[in-house]
Design a protein around this motif. Sequence first.
Motif, PDB file in Angstrom:
ATOM      1  N   ARG A 135      37.982  39.421  -2.903  1.00 36.88           N
ATOM      2  CA  ARG A 135      39.316  39.813  -2.453  1.00 36.88           C
ATOM      3  C   ARG A 135      40.282  40.071  -3.604  1.00 36.88           C
ATOM      4  O   ARG A 135      41.485  39.845  -3.490  1.00 36.88           O
ATOM      5  CB  ARG A 135      39.914  38.717  -1.559  1.00 36.88           C
ATOM      6  N   CYS A 136      39.771  40.583  -4.722  1.00 35.57           N
ATOM      7  CA  CYS A 136      40.618  40.790  -5.896  1.00 35.57           C
ATOM      8  C   CYS A 136      40.425  42.175  -6.497  1.00 35.57           C
ATOM      9  O   CYS A 136      39.523  42.924  -6.130  1.00 35.57           O
ATOM     10  CB  CYS A 136      40.290  39.754  -6.977  1.00 35.57           C
ATOM     11  N   ARG A 137      41.313  42.473  -7.416  1.00 38.55           N
ATOM     12  CA  ARG A 137      41.140  43.583  -8.333  1.00 38.55           C
ATOM     13  C   ARG A 137      41.338  43.023  -9.737  1.00 38.55           C
ATOM     14  O   ARG A 137      41.772  41.888  -9.900  1.00 38.55           O
ATOM     15  CB  ARG A 137      42.128  44.714  -8.024  1.00 38.55           C
ATOM     16  N   TYR A 138      41.005  43.809 -10.743  1.00 43.53           N
ATOM     17  CA  TYR A 138      41.164  43.302 -12.103  1.00 43.53           C
ATOM     18  C   TYR A 138      41.589  44.421 -13.037  1.00 43.53           C
ATOM     19  O   TYR A 138      41.436  45.602 -12.730  1.00 43.53           O
ATOM     20  CB  TYR A 138      39.868  42.654 -12.594  1.00 43.53           C
TER      21      TYR A 138
ATOM     22  N   PRO B 244      51.425  33.127   0.878  1.00 44.92           N
ATOM     23  CA  PRO B 244      50.552  33.508  -0.233  1.00 44.92           C
ATOM     24  C   PRO B 244      51.261  34.455  -1.187  1.00 44.92           C
ATOM     25  O   PRO B 244      51.939  35.391  -0.756  1.00 44.92           O
ATOM     26  CB  PRO B 244      49.373  34.194   0.457  1.00 44.92           C
ATOM     27  N   GLU B 245      51.121  34.222  -2.459  1.00 40.15           N
ATOM     28  CA  GLU B 245      51.695  35.097  -3.470  1.00 40.15           C
ATOM     29  C   GLU B 245      50.572  35.745  -4.252  1.00 40.15           C
ATOM     30  O   GLU B 245      49.449  35.229  -4.313  1.00 40.15           O
ATOM     31  CB  GLU B 245      52.593  34.298  -4.419  1.00 40.15           C
ATOM     32  N   VAL B 246      50.883  36.879  -4.864  1.00 38.85           N
ATOM     33  CA  VAL B 246      49.903  37.541  -5.710  1.00 38.85           C
ATOM     34  C   VAL B 246      49.918  36.855  -7.071  1.00 38.85           C
ATOM     35  O   VAL B 246      50.960  36.750  -7.718  1.00 38.85           O
ATOM     36  CB  VAL B 246      50.234  39.037  -5.868  1.00 38.85           C
TER      37      VAL B 246
ATOM     38  N   GLY C  94      41.647  40.744 -29.707  1.00 41.74           N
ATOM     39  CA  GLY C  94      41.126  40.059 -28.520  1.00 41.74           C
ATOM     40  C   GLY C  94      41.293  40.895 -27.269  1.00 41.74           C
ATOM     41  O   GLY C  94      42.163  41.758 -27.185  1.00 41.74           O
ATOM     42  N   THR C  95      40.421  40.646 -26.302  1.00 41.11           N
ATOM     43  CA  THR C  95      40.481  41.336 -25.022  1.00 41.11           C
ATOM     44  C   THR C  95      40.367  40.309 -23.913  1.00 41.11           C
ATOM     45  O   THR C  95      39.639  39.328 -24.039  1.00 41.11           O
ATOM     46  CB  THR C  95      39.320  42.348 -24.893  1.00 41.11           C
ATOM     47  N   ARG C  96      41.084  40.531 -22.837  1.00 41.17           N
ATOM     48  CA  ARG C  96      40.989  39.639 -21.689  1.00 41.17           C
ATOM     49  C   ARG C  96      40.894  40.457 -20.407  1.00 41.17           C
ATOM     50  O   ARG C  96      41.410  41.558 -20.316  1.00 41.17           O
ATOM     51  CB  ARG C  96      42.186  38.695 -21.620  1.00 41.17           C
ATOM     52  N   PHE C  97      40.176  39.908 -19.435  1.00 45.26           N
ATOM     53  CA  PHE C  97      40.130  40.474 -18.100  1.00 45.26           C
ATOM     54  C   PHE C  97      41.082  39.658 -17.240  1.00 45.26           C
ATOM     55  O   PHE C  97      41.047  38.423 -17.259  1.00 45.26           O
ATOM     56  CB  PHE C  97      38.719  40.397 -17.513  1.00 45.26           C
ATOM     57  N   VAL C  98      41.918  40.333 -16.494  1.00 39.90           N
ATOM     58  CA  VAL C  98      42.879  39.662 -15.632  1.00 39.90           C
ATOM     59  C   VAL C  98      42.535  39.966 -14.179  1.00 39.90           C
ATOM     60  O   VAL C  98      42.557  41.125 -13.756  1.00 39.90           O
ATOM     61  CB  VAL C  98      44.318  40.108 -15.933  1.00 39.90           C
ATOM     62  N   PHE C  99      42.179  38.933 -13.427  1.00 40.13           N
ATOM     63  CA  PHE C  99      41.883  39.084 -12.008  1.00 40.13           C
ATOM     64  C   PHE C  99      43.172  38.881 -11.219  1.00 40.13           C
ATOM     65  O   PHE C  99      43.945  37.969 -11.502  1.00 40.13           O
ATOM     66  CB  PHE C  99      40.821  38.080 -11.569  1.00 40.13           C
ATOM     67  N   VAL C 100      43.388  39.741 -10.230  1.00 40.68           N
ATOM     68  CA  VAL C 100      44.607  39.715  -9.436  1.00 40.68           C
ATOM     69  C   VAL C 100      44.243  39.487  -7.975  1.00 40.68           C
ATOM     70  O   VAL C 100      43.414  40.209  -7.411  1.00 40.68           O
ATOM     71  CB  VAL C 100      45.385  41.040  -9.561  1.00 40.68           C
ATOM     72  N   GLY C 101      44.842  38.463  -7.358  1.00 43.01           N
ATOM     73  CA  GLY C 101      44.542  38.161  -5.965  1.00 43.01           C
ATOM     74  C   GLY C 101      45.599  37.283  -5.346  1.00 43.01           C
ATOM     75  O   GLY C 101      46.461  36.739  -6.050  1.00 43.01           O
ATOM     76  N   GLU C 102      45.550  37.139  -4.046  1.00 41.79           N
ATOM     77  CA  GLU C 102      46.484  36.273  -3.342  1.00 41.79           C
ATOM     78  C   GLU C 102      46.072  34.809  -3.453  1.00 41.79           C
ATOM     79  O   GLU C 102      44.885  34.492  -3.530  1.00 41.79           O
ATOM     80  CB  GLU C 102      46.568  36.664  -1.862  1.00 41.79           C
ATOM     81  N   SER C 103      47.073  33.941  -3.423  1.00 38.62           N
ATOM     82  CA  SER C 103      46.847  32.501  -3.406  1.00 38.62           C
ATOM     83  C   SER C 103      45.888  32.106  -4.525  1.00 38.62           C
ATOM     84  O   SER C 103      46.111  32.406  -5.679  1.00 38.62           O
ATOM     85  CB  SER C 103      46.318  32.064  -2.033  1.00 38.62           C
TER      86      SER C 103
ATOM     87  N   VAL D  85      47.892  42.900  -2.864  1.00 42.40           N
ATOM     88  CA  VAL D  85      47.231  43.003  -4.168  1.00 42.40           C
ATOM     89  C   VAL D  85      47.144  44.461  -4.604  1.00 42.40           C
ATOM     90  O   VAL D  85      47.427  44.805  -5.758  1.00 42.40           O
ATOM     91  CB  VAL D  85      45.826  42.373  -4.120  1.00 42.40           C
ATOM     92  N   THR D  86      46.756  45.317  -3.666  1.00 41.60           N
ATOM     93  CA  THR D  86      46.669  46.747  -3.960  1.00 41.60           C
ATOM     94  C   THR D  86      48.033  47.308  -4.359  1.00 41.60           C
ATOM     95  O   THR D  86      48.149  48.080  -5.315  1.00 41.60           O
ATOM     96  CB  THR D  86      46.133  47.514  -2.737  1.00 41.60           C
ATOM     97  N   ARG D  87      49.050  46.898  -3.644  1.00 44.68           N
ATOM     98  CA  ARG D  87      50.406  47.373  -3.943  1.00 44.68           C
ATOM     99  C   ARG D  87      50.864  46.884  -5.324  1.00 44.68           C
ATOM    100  O   ARG D  87      51.460  47.632  -6.094  1.00 44.68           O
ATOM    101  CB  ARG D  87      51.365  46.888  -2.860  1.00 44.68           C
ATOM    102  N   TYR D  88      50.557  45.632  -5.631  1.00 43.27           N
ATOM    103  CA  TYR D  88      50.918  45.062  -6.933  1.00 43.27           C
ATOM    104  C   TYR D  88      50.240  45.824  -8.067  1.00 43.27           C
ATOM    105  O   TYR D  88      50.867  46.142  -9.086  1.00 43.27           O
ATOM    106  CB  TYR D  88      50.510  43.593  -6.973  1.00 43.27           C
ATOM    107  N   MET D  89      48.955  46.124  -7.897  1.00 42.96           N
ATOM    108  CA  MET D  89      48.200  46.823  -8.934  1.00 42.96           C
ATOM    109  C   MET D  89      48.662  48.272  -9.090  1.00 42.96           C
ATOM    110  O   MET D  89      48.820  48.768 -10.213  1.00 42.96           O
ATOM    111  CB  MET D  89      46.709  46.794  -8.589  1.00 42.96           C
ATOM    112  N   ASP D  90      48.880  48.951  -7.981  1.00 42.30           N
ATOM    113  CA  ASP D  90      49.166  50.384  -8.025  1.00 42.30           C
ATOM    114  C   ASP D  90      50.634  50.725  -8.257  1.00 42.30           C
ATOM    115  O   ASP D  90      50.949  51.787  -8.812  1.00 42.30           O
ATOM    116  CB  ASP D  90      48.707  51.047  -6.717  1.00 42.30           C
TER     117      ASP D  90
END
Length: 238
Positions: free
Chosen positions: A81-84, A52-54, A104-113, A191-196
Motif C-alpha cells: 500500500r505504498c509508493r517510493y 491516518p496521515e501520510v 549517499g542515496t536513500r529510498f523513501v517509502f510513502v504510505g498511510e499510518s 498517498v497518490t495525491r501526496y506523491m503526484d
Amino acid sequence: MNPIDSKLKKILAMIDGATSEGEARAASLALQRLLAANDMTIEDIDLTDDAPEVNESSEELGKRVPEWVKVLAYVIAKNYRCRYYMQTNHGACDYWTGRRSVIGTRFVFVGESQDAVVASGCFRATKHAIENCFKKFCDMRSKRDGTKIGRRAGVKNSYCLGFIEGLESSYREQLEQDETMALAIVVPESVTRYMDEELNLKKMKRQAITVSSDMSIGDAGRADGYGFGQGDRIATCA
C-alpha cells in the motif's frame, strides 16, 4: 484498544525489530493475513485517536544503488500500500569540474499510518535475504562446478532479478486467490495525491542492466524468490 488493534501493533513491532529476513517475512505475512481475515486495511485499524496521515520511512543505501534494488523497492511498495522515491545526497561542489559528488542515496517509502514503516522493513529484510541467497547459490555452484560464478559479469543481476520475479509471482498468485487481500493492498488516494501533487519529483531514469547468458541463474533466482514469497524453505538458502 481492541484485540485486533493490539495484535496488529505487536506484528508491526515484530517487523520493525526483526533481526533476520525470516522474522520479517513471517511478521509481514501475518500482517497480510490478519487484514484479509478481518476484511480490513491498516487505515481501518485504530492505532491512535487521529485519522491516518501520510508518512515516510527511509532506508539508507550508500553511494551506488544497483538497478535490481530499485526494482525490488517498486515491488515491495506496491504490495504494501505504498509508493517510493529515491533521494540522493550530494557533497560539496568540485572546484575544477563544478560537479557535486554523491555521498549517499536513500529510498523513501510513502504510505498511510504505519504502512511506510512496514514496507521499509520488508524491503530491508527482503534485500538482505536476496544477498544472502545469492551468496549461498554461488557457493553451491562453486562446489558443484568448481568455478567462482559470482565474479562473472551479469550473474548477480540475473539471479536477483529472477528472485524478484519469483517473489512478485508469489504475491500475484496470493492476490488472485483472495480478493479481500487484493483490495487490502490498494495504494490509498491520499498517498497518490501526496506523491503526484505535493512532492516535486523527477522520474527515475532506467539504466541498462547487464545479465548473464546462463538462463539457469535466473531460473534459480525465480525459484528462490517464489519460495520466499510463499514462506517456504528456499532450496539454495537452506
